[in-house]
Design a protein around this motif. Sequence first.
Motif, short mmCIF file in Angstrom:
data_model
loop_
_atom_site.label_atom_id
_atom_site.label_comp_id
_atom_site.label_asym_id
_atom_site.label_seq_id
_atom_site.Cartn_x
_atom_site.Cartn_y
_atom_site.Cartn_z
N VAL A 1 0.85 -1.19 0.00
CA VAL A 1 0.00 0.00 0.00
C VAL A 1 0.88 1.24 0.00
O VAL A 1 1.83 1.34 0.77
CB VAL A 1 -0.93 0.01 1.22
CG1 VAL A 1 -1.73 1.31 1.28
CG2 VAL A 1 -1.88 -1.19 1.19
N ILE A 27 -5.64 -2.68 -1.60
CA ILE A 27 -6.50 -2.07 -0.60
C ILE A 27 -7.50 -3.11 -0.10
O ILE A 27 -8.19 -3.75 -0.88
CB ILE A 27 -7.26 -0.87 -1.20
CG1 ILE A 27 -6.28 0.16 -1.77
CG2 ILE A 27 -8.15 -0.24 -0.14
CD1 ILE A 27 -5.34 0.75 -0.76
N ASN A 31 -10.73 -1.37 6.56
CA ASN A 31 -9.47 -0.73 6.96
C ASN A 31 -9.75 0.47 7.84
O ASN A 31 -10.90 0.89 8.01
CB ASN A 31 -8.65 -0.32 5.73
CG ASN A 31 -9.40 0.65 4.84
OD1 ASN A 31 -9.63 1.80 5.23
ND2 ASN A 31 -9.76 0.23 3.64
N ASN A 75 -10.51 5.74 -2.18
CA ASN A 75 -9.55 5.29 -1.15
C ASN A 75 -8.77 6.48 -0.59
O ASN A 75 -7.54 6.42 -0.44
CB ASN A 75 -8.60 4.24 -1.71
CG ASN A 75 -9.30 2.97 -2.08
OD1 ASN A 75 -10.14 2.47 -1.34
ND2 ASN A 75 -8.97 2.44 -3.26
N TYR A 96 -2.54 3.93 7.49
CA TYR A 96 -3.49 2.95 6.96
C TYR A 96 -3.29 1.65 7.71
O TYR A 96 -2.18 1.14 7.80
CB TYR A 96 -3.23 2.76 5.47
CG TYR A 96 -4.02 1.65 4.81
CD1 TYR A 96 -3.55 0.34 4.80
CD2 TYR A 96 -5.22 1.92 4.17
CE1 TYR A 96 -4.26 -0.67 4.19
CE2 TYR A 96 -5.94 0.90 3.56
CZ TYR A 96 -5.45 -0.38 3.56
OH TYR A 96 -6.17 -1.39 2.96
#
Length: 117
Positions: A1, A27, A31, A75, A96
């Motif tokens: 990521v 992704i 999350n 995202n 993240y």
Amino acid sequence: VQLQASGGGSVQPGGSLRLSCAASGRIFSTNLMGWHRQGPGNQRKLVAVINSGGITNYGDSVKGRFTISRDNVKNTVYLQMNSLNPEDTAVYYCNYKYGYRYEYEYWGQGTEVTVSS
């Protein structure tokens, strides 16, 4: 990521800034994204986080002034910062997390926010 942050800069006390952080790569639909900050001589601290369902959590020092939001299609997570004061001066890092207990994480490169008259 990979995390790409933008939107930092210099502002006078009482002003506003908006930070953005776009995640790319692998992704996971579940999350937690958000922001932490590290001021001069301080440890990195929570600013605000938001999960993929839209539940938020804020650090005490920013409650009522900062608003975190996200666009799950892009995202991307946003941090609207209002009523900024010199104590908000810091490097802001995008974060993240994923996993059953959010045990895996990535950090962005940091974007600097300076609040000064």
